[in-house]
Design a protein around this motif. Sequence first.
Motif, PDB file in Angstrom:
ATOM      1  N   LEU A 185      -5.368  -5.297  14.379  1.00  0.00           N
ATOM      2  CA  LEU A 185      -5.291  -6.604  14.079  1.00  0.00           C
ATOM      3  C   LEU A 185      -3.905  -6.766  13.514  1.00  0.00           C
ATOM      4  CD1 LEU A 185      -6.609  -9.473  13.809  1.00  0.00           C
ATOM      5  CD2 LEU A 185      -7.361  -8.757  11.647  1.00  0.00           C
ATOM      6  N   ALA A 186      -3.455  -6.150  12.599  1.00  0.00           N
ATOM      7  CA  ALA A 186      -2.199  -6.293  12.073  1.00  0.00           C
ATOM      8  C   ALA A 186      -1.133  -6.262  13.193  1.00  0.00           C
ATOM      9  CB  ALA A 186      -1.910  -5.186  11.323  1.00  0.00           C
ATOM     10  N   ALA A 233       7.117  -9.697  18.934  1.00  0.00           N
ATOM     11  CA  ALA A 233       7.871 -10.719  18.605  1.00  0.00           C
ATOM     12  C   ALA A 233       8.510 -10.506  17.128  1.00  0.00           C
ATOM     13  CB  ALA A 233       7.674 -12.039  19.048  1.00  0.00           C
ATOM     14  N   GLY A 234       7.461 -10.229  16.564  1.00  0.00           N
ATOM     15  CA  GLY A 234       7.776 -10.152  14.842  1.00  0.00           C
ATOM     16  C   GLY A 234       7.791  -8.612  14.385  1.00  0.00           C
ATOM     17  N   LYS A 235       7.843  -8.597  13.195  1.00  0.00           N
ATOM     18  CA  LYS A 235       7.923  -6.963  12.718  1.00  0.00           C
ATOM     19  C   LYS A 235       6.650  -6.895  11.683  1.00  0.00           C
ATOM     20  CE  LYS A 235      13.061  -7.437  11.730  1.00  0.00           C
ATOM     21  NZ  LYS A 235      14.168  -7.324  10.898  1.00  0.00           N
ATOM     22  N   LEU A 236       6.217  -5.714  12.007  1.00  0.00           N
ATOM     23  CA  LEU A 236       4.990  -5.414  11.237  1.00  0.00           C
ATOM     24  C   LEU A 236       5.495  -4.263  10.046  1.00  0.00           C
ATOM     25  CD1 LEU A 236       2.001  -4.724  10.543  1.00  0.00           C
ATOM     26  CD2 LEU A 236       1.964  -3.094  12.318  1.00  0.00           C
ATOM     27  N   TYR A 237       5.023  -4.584   8.866  1.00  0.00           N
ATOM     28  CA  TYR A 237       5.409  -3.577   7.756  1.00  0.00           C
ATOM     29  C   TYR A 237       4.204  -2.885   7.361  1.00  0.00           C
ATOM     30  CZ  TYR A 237       9.813  -6.118   7.149  1.00  0.00           C
ATOM     31  OH  TYR A 237      10.923  -6.906   7.346  1.00  0.00           O
ATOM     32  N   LEU A 238       4.336  -1.672   6.979  1.00  0.00           N
ATOM     33  CA  LEU A 238       3.273  -0.870   6.404  1.00  0.00           C
ATOM     34  C   LEU A 238       3.325  -0.422   4.849  1.00  0.00           C
ATOM     35  CD1 LEU A 238       0.550   0.688   6.644  1.00  0.00           C
ATOM     36  CD2 LEU A 238       1.830   2.621   7.779  1.00  0.00           C
ATOM     37  N   PHE A 298       5.443 -12.645   3.486  1.00  0.00           N
ATOM     38  CA  PHE A 298       4.993 -12.385   4.640  1.00  0.00           C
ATOM     39  C   PHE A 298       4.179 -13.650   5.211  1.00  0.00           C
ATOM     40  CE2 PHE A 298       5.729  -8.417   2.913  1.00  0.00           C
ATOM     41  CZ  PHE A 298       6.238  -7.525   3.925  1.00  0.00           C
ATOM     42  N   ASP A 299       4.079 -13.783   6.563  1.00  0.00           N
ATOM     43  CA  ASP A 299       3.287 -14.983   7.259  1.00  0.00           C
ATOM     44  C   ASP A 299       1.988 -14.689   7.182  1.00  0.00           C
ATOM     45  OD1 ASP A 299       5.670 -16.362   8.251  1.00  0.00           O
ATOM     46  OD2 ASP A 299       6.181 -14.547   9.184  1.00  0.00           O
ATOM     47  N   CYS A 300       1.447 -13.165   7.363  1.00  0.00           N
ATOM     48  CA  CYS A 300       0.060 -12.643   7.368  1.00  0.00           C
ATOM     49  C   CYS A 300       0.129 -11.392   6.700  1.00  0.00           C
ATOM     50  CB  CYS A 300      -0.153 -12.579   9.005  1.00  0.00           C
ATOM     51  SG  CYS A 300      -1.909 -11.945   9.297  1.00  0.00           S
ATOM     52  N   ILE A 301      -0.932 -11.163   6.018  1.00  0.00           N
ATOM     53  CA  ILE A 301      -1.200  -9.988   5.333  1.00  0.00           C
ATOM     54  C   ILE A 301      -2.594  -9.555   5.581  1.00  0.00           C
ATOM     55  CG2 ILE A 301      -1.494  -8.611   2.983  1.00  0.00           C
ATOM     56  CD1 ILE A 301       0.612 -10.845   1.914  1.00  0.00           C
ATOM     57  N   ILE A 302      -2.725  -8.164   6.198  1.00  0.00           N
ATOM     58  CA  ILE A 302      -4.006  -7.482   6.490  1.00  0.00           C
ATOM     59  C   ILE A 302      -4.238  -6.372   5.612  1.00  0.00           C
ATOM     60  CG2 ILE A 302      -5.372  -6.391   8.390  1.00  0.00           C
ATOM     61  CD1 ILE A 302      -4.446  -9.201   8.983  1.00  0.00           C
ATOM     62  N   LYS A 305       6.749 -11.972  10.219  1.00  0.00           N
ATOM     63  CA  LYS A 305       6.586 -10.809   9.262  1.00  0.00           C
ATOM     64  C   LYS A 305       5.133 -10.472   9.074  1.00  0.00           C
ATOM     65  CE  LYS A 305      11.181 -11.078   7.222  1.00  0.00           C
ATOM     66  NZ  LYS A 305      12.058 -11.430   5.938  1.00  0.00           N
ATOM     67  N   VAL A 306       4.747  -9.464   9.300  1.00  0.00           N
ATOM     68  CA  VAL A 306       3.125  -9.095   9.078  1.00  0.00           C
ATOM     69  C   VAL A 306       3.116  -7.633   8.185  1.00  0.00           C
ATOM     70  CG1 VAL A 306       1.045  -8.493   9.917  1.00  0.00           C
ATOM     71  CG2 VAL A 306       2.529 -10.405  11.046  1.00  0.00           C
ATOM     72  N   LEU A 307       2.030  -7.899   7.257  1.00  0.00           N
ATOM     73  CA  LEU A 307       2.231  -6.510   6.538  1.00  0.00           C
ATOM     74  C   LEU A 307       0.694  -6.313   6.295  1.00  0.00           C
ATOM     75  CD1 LEU A 307       3.297  -4.615   3.943  1.00  0.00           C
ATOM     76  CD2 LEU A 307       2.457  -6.442   2.425  1.00  0.00           C
ATOM     77  N   LEU A 308       0.503  -4.759   6.599  1.00  0.00           N
ATOM     78  CA  LEU A 308      -0.585  -4.155   6.571  1.00  0.00           C
ATOM     79  C   LEU A 308      -0.510  -3.081   5.298  1.00  0.00           C
ATOM     80  CD1 LEU A 308      -3.171  -3.047   7.906  1.00  0.00           C
ATOM     81  CD2 LEU A 308      -1.925  -1.385   8.877  1.00  0.00           C
TER      82      LEU A 308
END
Length: 238
Positions: A62-63, A125-130, A160-164, A72-75
């Motif tokens: 999902l992330a 298109a974005g960046k996923l941060y862990l 972040f725009d979204c956090i999972i 910007k998305v953070l898991l």
Amino acid sequence: MSRRIVVAKNTKSRRGNQFDYSEIYRQLRTNIEFSSFEDKVQVVNVTSTMPNEGKSTVASNLAIICSDKYEKVLLIDCDLRKPVQHKIFNTTNKVGLSNLLLGYKDQVDIDDEIYFKRYKKDTSAGKLYLLTSGSKVPNPQELLSSKRFKRLIEALKKEFDCIIIDCPPINAVSDAIPVSSVSDGTLFVCSAKDTNKKDAKDALVQLKRNGVNVLGCVLSKVEDPSNKRYGYYYRNRE
């Protein structure tokens, strides 16, 4: 189904047909986005009844799908007892959430790669941060119930725009309640093969009793009789 990233590429069924797992997660992302018309669902917590029901696989995929849409998305791996996200992404877990919380002073630098590891698909298109779970601590529930954890989540929401969040199972430990409380919504993962219906019902009652916003249920390990593969199914809350 083993824990793995399933949206990195399509999978062929036994009949030779191409099965697009990513479409399932895109639908899940859309369902989450439209689950509330008034309040933005920015922080999504993913939990289950017991271990090995697929919650970590759902959280990681999902992330990744969210990073296709958001900048910007953070898991975050909040399973401080049995973390697996560092294994899924093949990275170290020496430093992570627990270490960040112990030294947290209301400021966070998401460019600090000691804590925030970056993952990016070629098509994203974005960046996923862990943010992995980090060093083991003797009191995970106390750490996740702390005001410091709540302040950290509030600070991360500004970055972040979204956090999972990958959260511990409900019936295994009590860590999921405080994590769910700081989230905008919780996804409840059930396994078609493994989940006991009574246990799942008790877990949902416990979540709702604590005021948790349950967005819906993701049913994992669903066997498709047409190709004998396992997939996922999402249902909104009633």
